[in-house]
Design an enzyme around this catalytic site. Structure first.
Site, mmCIF file in Angstrom:
data_model
loop_
_atom_site.group_PDB
_atom_site.id
_atom_site.type_symbol
_atom_site.label_atom_id
_atom_site.label_comp_id
_atom_site.label_asym_id
_atom_site.label_seq_id
_atom_site.Cartn_x
_atom_site.Cartn_y
_atom_site.Cartn_z
ATOM 1 N N ASP A 80 -28.685 -121.983 7.663
ATOM 2 C CA ASP A 80 -28.255 -122.508 8.949
ATOM 3 C C ASP A 80 -26.742 -122.422 9.027
ATOM 4 O OD1 ASP A 80 -27.133 -124.824 7.675
ATOM 5 O OD2 ASP A 80 -29.024 -125.906 7.874
ATOM 6 N N HIS A 90 -25.165 -130.512 15.567
ATOM 7 C CA HIS A 90 -23.941 -130.578 14.774
ATOM 8 C C HIS A 90 -23.510 -129.221 14.207
ATOM 9 C CE1 HIS A 90 -25.629 -134.805 14.217
ATOM 10 N NE2 HIS A 90 -24.574 -134.947 14.982
#
Length: 264
Positions: free
Chosen positions: A146, A89
């Protein structure tokens, strides 16, 4: 306007606005929202009628990052999905924002944390409300950055500042964000939507094919040698010199009128 329950989509003046719509949860990112956002970004990238994209949030927050309630619940249920969300994702979302062949503007209406802040960092322009702030809180939950934040944040504010914000996990208020160069503009909350739409519409009316090349050349130059940057510039100019938009700009200059760009 079209909508799902958690992501709103609206088009005006060549601008597609994507609004994260989980205000009761500070627009935190569930699997559903991440999948819908990725699909919507890819659709916007492929649609020639969309010439600029705005990403914003509903309610009081821009995006609080990962929905930790869902994350913990899945882990407790021995569901491995949370362990793959970065790859499945977050990475594709950031790739799509950065590589979008048209400008992306983050309208930061409130707090932006974690992956939510990283989506803003990946955008081309960031306009913040005076009620916005930024937080890289990964260290507080024993995780590293991230969603491309390790790449995007230091390119915006420098390695030293990026390390400070990530290691100390401290909140950056809008005045400091403007000073650091984290955002380009800070406006009153009630002015954010109109100001962002005005800038996005101006970009949408511009030479979007050139904007795509500008984004590409900047990305190349940020991680290459001078020679490679010069080569990328040369290749971009050669391609852009043959576009209808460049021909229109030259004709408009000679005829002393405003150019009408088509993004071709």
């Amino acid at each position: 306007m079209t909508s799902s329950d958690v992501l709103l989509t609206a088009d005006a003046d060549g601008v597609r606005t994507l609004t994260l719509n989980r205000p009761q949860a500070y627009n935190s990112l569930t699997v559903e929202l991440k999948e819908l956002l990725l699909a919507a970004l890819r659709e916007a990238a492929a649609d020639d009628n969309v010439r600029a994209v705005v990403l914003t949030g509903s309610g009081k927050a821009f995006c609080a990052g990962q929905d930790l309630k869902e994350h913990v619940g899945l882990l407790q249920a021995n569901d491995p999905a949370p362990l793959h969300t970065v790859k499945e994702h977050y990475n594709p979302i950031v790739h799509t924002i950065v590589e979008m062949p048209k400008p992306v503007i983050a309208a930061i209406n409130g707090p932006a944390a974690g992956a939510g802040a990283a989506f803003a960092y990946a955008s081309d322009l960031r306009i913040a409300s005076t009620s916005a702030n930024f937080l890289m809180a990964f260290a507080n939950v024993g995780l590293g950055p991230d969603s491309g934040a390790s790449w995007t944040l230091q390119r915006l504010i420098g390695l030293g500042r990026a390390a400070e914000l990530m290691l100390l996990a401290r909140t950056v208020e809008p005045t400091e964000a403007l000073t650091l160069g984290l955002v380009s503009e800070v406006v009153a909350p009630e002015d954010l939507a109109a100001r962002t739409q005005a800038i996005a519409a101006k970009l949408a009316a511009g030479p979007t094919v050139a904007y795509a090349k500008i984004k590409s050349v900047l990305a190349t130059a940020a991680q290459s040698t001078l020679e490679k940057a010069l080569q990328a510039e040369d290749e971009a100019q050669s391609a852009l010199g043959a576009t209808a938009d460049h021909a229109e700009a030259v004709a408009a200059f000679v005829e002393k009128r405003r150019p009408t760009f088509q993004g071709k």
